[in-house]
Design a protein around this motif. Structure first.
Motif, mmCIF file in Angstrom:
data_model
loop_
_atom_site.group_PDB
_atom_site.id
_atom_site.type_symbol
_atom_site.label_atom_id
_atom_site.label_comp_id
_atom_site.label_asym_id
_atom_site.label_seq_id
_atom_site.Cartn_x
_atom_site.Cartn_y
_atom_site.Cartn_z
ATOM 1 N N TRP A 37 -9.251 131.163 -106.573
ATOM 2 C CA TRP A 37 -8.569 129.893 -106.836
ATOM 3 C C TRP A 37 -8.373 129.093 -105.552
ATOM 4 O O TRP A 37 -8.196 129.657 -104.469
ATOM 5 C CB TRP A 37 -7.193 130.156 -107.450
ATOM 6 C CG TRP A 37 -7.244 130.455 -108.909
ATOM 7 C CD1 TRP A 37 -7.702 131.599 -109.502
ATOM 8 C CD2 TRP A 37 -6.828 129.595 -109.963
ATOM 9 N NE1 TRP A 37 -7.597 131.510 -110.857
ATOM 10 C CE2 TRP A 37 -7.060 130.284 -111.178
ATOM 11 C CE3 TRP A 37 -6.288 128.323 -110.007
ATOM 12 C CZ2 TRP A 37 -6.763 129.740 -112.421
ATOM 13 C CZ3 TRP A 37 -5.980 127.775 -111.239
ATOM 14 C CH2 TRP A 37 -6.224 128.476 -112.429
ATOM 15 N N SER A 38 -8.338 127.766 -105.722
ATOM 16 C CA SER A 38 -7.907 126.879 -104.642
ATOM 17 C C SER A 38 -6.434 126.554 -104.883
ATOM 18 O O SER A 38 -5.946 126.632 -106.016
ATOM 19 C CB SER A 38 -8.742 125.599 -104.609
ATOM 20 O OG SER A 38 -8.540 124.845 -105.791
ATOM 21 N N ILE A 39 -5.731 126.201 -103.797
ATOM 22 C CA ILE A 39 -4.305 125.888 -103.898
ATOM 23 C C ILE A 39 -4.012 124.564 -103.205
ATOM 24 O O ILE A 39 -4.818 124.075 -102.411
ATOM 25 C CB ILE A 39 -3.431 126.999 -103.274
ATOM 26 C CG1 ILE A 39 -3.738 127.182 -101.784
ATOM 27 C CG2 ILE A 39 -3.595 128.307 -104.040
ATOM 28 C CD1 ILE A 39 -2.788 128.124 -101.049
ATOM 29 N N SER A 40 -2.849 123.999 -103.513
ATOM 30 C CA SER A 40 -2.408 122.777 -102.832
ATOM 31 C C SER A 40 -0.908 122.862 -102.584
ATOM 32 O O SER A 40 -0.204 123.678 -103.166
ATOM 33 C CB SER A 40 -2.738 121.536 -103.660
ATOM 34 O OG SER A 40 -1.930 121.482 -104.819
ATOM 35 N N LYS A 41 -0.450 121.980 -101.708
ATOM 36 C CA LYS A 41 0.965 121.802 -101.385
ATOM 37 C C LYS A 41 1.695 123.085 -100.984
ATOM 38 O O LYS A 41 2.800 123.341 -101.457
ATOM 39 C CB LYS A 41 1.696 121.128 -102.542
ATOM 40 C CG LYS A 41 1.146 119.764 -102.891
ATOM 41 C CD LYS A 41 1.961 119.109 -103.978
ATOM 42 C CE LYS A 41 1.392 117.742 -104.300
ATOM 43 N NZ LYS A 41 2.161 117.075 -105.346
ATOM 44 N N PRO A 42 1.115 123.906 -100.102
ATOM 45 C CA PRO A 42 1.858 125.100 -99.681
ATOM 46 C C PRO A 42 3.097 124.721 -98.876
ATOM 47 O O PRO A 42 3.072 123.789 -98.075
ATOM 48 C CB PRO A 42 0.848 125.868 -98.830
ATOM 49 C CG PRO A 42 -0.141 124.861 -98.379
ATOM 50 C CD PRO A 42 -0.174 123.788 -99.427
ATOM 51 N N ARG A 43 4.173 125.428 -99.149
ATOM 52 C CA ARG A 43 5.441 125.201 -98.466
ATOM 53 C C ARG A 43 6.026 126.555 -98.077
ATOM 54 O O ARG A 43 6.199 127.431 -98.934
ATOM 55 C CB ARG A 43 6.388 124.457 -99.406
ATOM 56 C CG ARG A 43 7.724 124.123 -98.815
ATOM 57 C CD ARG A 43 8.529 123.210 -99.742
ATOM 58 N NE ARG A 43 8.446 123.573 -101.133
ATOM 59 C CZ ARG A 43 9.479 123.976 -101.874
ATOM 60 N NH1 ARG A 43 10.679 124.051 -101.361
ATOM 61 N NH2 ARG A 43 9.320 124.290 -103.151
ATOM 62 N N LYS A 44 6.321 126.740 -96.796
ATOM 63 C CA LYS A 44 6.850 128.019 -96.341
ATOM 64 C C LYS A 44 8.278 128.198 -96.840
ATOM 65 O O LYS A 44 9.110 127.305 -96.721
ATOM 66 C CB LYS A 44 6.815 128.113 -94.816
ATOM 67 C CG LYS A 44 7.157 129.495 -94.307
ATOM 68 C CD LYS A 44 6.878 129.624 -92.830
ATOM 69 C CE LYS A 44 7.202 131.026 -92.354
ATOM 70 N NZ LYS A 44 6.913 131.186 -90.933
ATOM 71 N N ILE A 45 8.551 129.392 -97.395
ATOM 72 C CA ILE A 45 9.872 129.667 -97.947
ATOM 73 C C ILE A 45 10.561 130.855 -97.284
ATOM 74 O O ILE A 45 11.738 131.096 -97.532
ATOM 75 C CB ILE A 45 9.820 129.877 -99.473
ATOM 76 C CG1 ILE A 45 8.876 131.021 -99.818
ATOM 77 C CG2 ILE A 45 9.429 128.576 -100.166
ATOM 78 C CD1 ILE A 45 8.931 131.438 -101.280
ATOM 79 N N GLY A 46 9.832 131.618 -96.465
ATOM 80 C CA GLY A 46 10.477 132.748 -95.817
ATOM 81 C C GLY A 46 9.495 133.622 -95.059
ATOM 82 O O GLY A 46 8.304 133.318 -94.976
ATOM 83 N N TYR A 91 4.802 131.703 -98.672
ATOM 84 C CA TYR A 91 4.699 130.305 -99.089
ATOM 85 C C TYR A 91 4.782 130.230 -100.607
ATOM 86 O O TYR A 91 4.503 131.204 -101.300
ATOM 87 C CB TYR A 91 3.345 129.710 -98.655
ATOM 88 C CG TYR A 91 3.186 129.589 -97.171
ATOM 89 C CD1 TYR A 91 3.403 128.372 -96.523
ATOM 90 C CD2 TYR A 91 2.818 130.690 -96.391
ATOM 91 C CE1 TYR A 91 3.260 128.267 -95.144
ATOM 92 C CE2 TYR A 91 2.682 130.590 -95.017
ATOM 93 C CZ TYR A 91 2.902 129.377 -94.402
ATOM 94 O OH TYR A 91 2.772 129.269 -93.039
ATOM 95 N N VAL A 92 5.159 129.072 -101.107
ATOM 96 C CA VAL A 92 4.983 128.758 -102.515
ATOM 97 C C VAL A 92 3.978 127.612 -102.546
ATOM 98 O O VAL A 92 4.020 126.712 -101.696
ATOM 99 C CB VAL A 92 6.321 128.401 -103.213
ATOM 100 C CG1 VAL A 92 6.945 127.140 -102.648
ATOM 101 C CG2 VAL A 92 6.145 128.282 -104.712
ATOM 102 N N ALA A 93 3.029 127.683 -103.467
ATOM 103 C CA ALA A 93 1.969 126.673 -103.548
ATOM 104 C C ALA A 93 1.556 126.506 -105.004
ATOM 105 O O ALA A 93 1.889 127.319 -105.870
ATOM 106 C CB ALA A 93 0.765 127.080 -102.695
ATOM 107 N N ARG A 94 0.816 125.448 -105.233
ATOM 108 C CA ARG A 94 0.332 125.152 -106.577
ATOM 109 C C ARG A 94 -1.103 125.676 -106.711
ATOM 110 O O ARG A 94 -1.978 125.276 -105.941
ATOM 111 C CB ARG A 94 0.341 123.644 -106.810
ATOM 112 C CG ARG A 94 -0.100 123.220 -108.201
ATOM 113 C CD ARG A 94 -0.198 121.705 -108.328
ATOM 114 N NE ARG A 94 0.993 121.013 -107.885
ATOM 115 C CZ ARG A 94 2.038 120.728 -108.661
ATOM 116 N NH1 ARG A 94 2.031 121.099 -109.913
ATOM 117 N NH2 ARG A 94 3.069 120.067 -108.175
ATOM 118 N N PRO A 95 -1.353 126.560 -107.703
ATOM 119 C CA PRO A 95 -2.736 126.939 -107.960
ATOM 120 C C PRO A 95 -3.439 125.759 -108.633
ATOM 121 O O PRO A 95 -2.984 125.274 -109.662
ATOM 122 C CB PRO A 95 -2.609 128.144 -108.899
ATOM 123 C CG PRO A 95 -1.245 128.062 -109.482
ATOM 124 C CD PRO A 95 -0.400 127.240 -108.552
#
Length: 150
Positions: A70-79, A101-105
């Motif tokens: 999968w490709s992902i977008s908008k990764p954001r570090k959470i911890g 990170y949390v990101a959108r698949p």
């Protein structure tokens, strides 16, 4: 101080520092995970080691694609957390420094490129109980804090 999950380090053992980037990938109440079959089935957050000279975000994109297809977008570090483990595929003891990170698949490009891995969609609550290491389970259990991306 970085929180540690799992066994404490053994005083007489040398650990190689191994930074990595891993992702919570929520969609419609489920998480996209990877199952690594060698040396035995292990359900994991997709991700892996950051290569020398590589930054965490490119490593995250590369590893998620290799392990899930999968490709992902908008990764954001959470911890971040660390754990001390033996890595049989490299025959070494490692201090894994896990950037989460949390990101959108976004979309499935193809099957996982990394041999012995399979992409798995699992209910978020179930995933929080079945992931193979306590650090992954800790962050998966908190996924509702990060629902803004879903």
């Amino acid at each position: 101080m970085i929180r540690r999950f799992g066994e404490p380090p053994q005083k007489d053992r040398h650990y190689h520092r191994r930074p990595g980037a891993y992702a919570l990938l929520p969609r419609d109440g489920r998480l996209l995970l990877t199952c690594q079959y060698d040396p035995g089935p292990d359900l994991q957050l997709p991700g892996g080691g950051i290569d020398p000279g590589e930054s965490p975000l490119p490593a995250l994109h590369r590893e998620v694609h290799e392990e899930t297809g999968w490709s992902i977008s908008k990764p954001r570090k959470i911890g971040i957390f660390r754990r001390f483990v033996y890595m049989p595929e490299y025959d070494l003891w490692a201090e894994k420094l896990c950037h989460i990170y949390v990101a959108r698949p976004v979309r499935r490009i193809g099957p996982p490129k990394e041999q012995g891995h399979e992409a798995v969609w699992m209910n978020q609550e179930k995933a929080a109980n079945f992931l193979g290491n306590p650090g992954d389970r800790h962050f998966a259990a908190q996924i509702n804090k990060f629902r803004a991306l879903d």
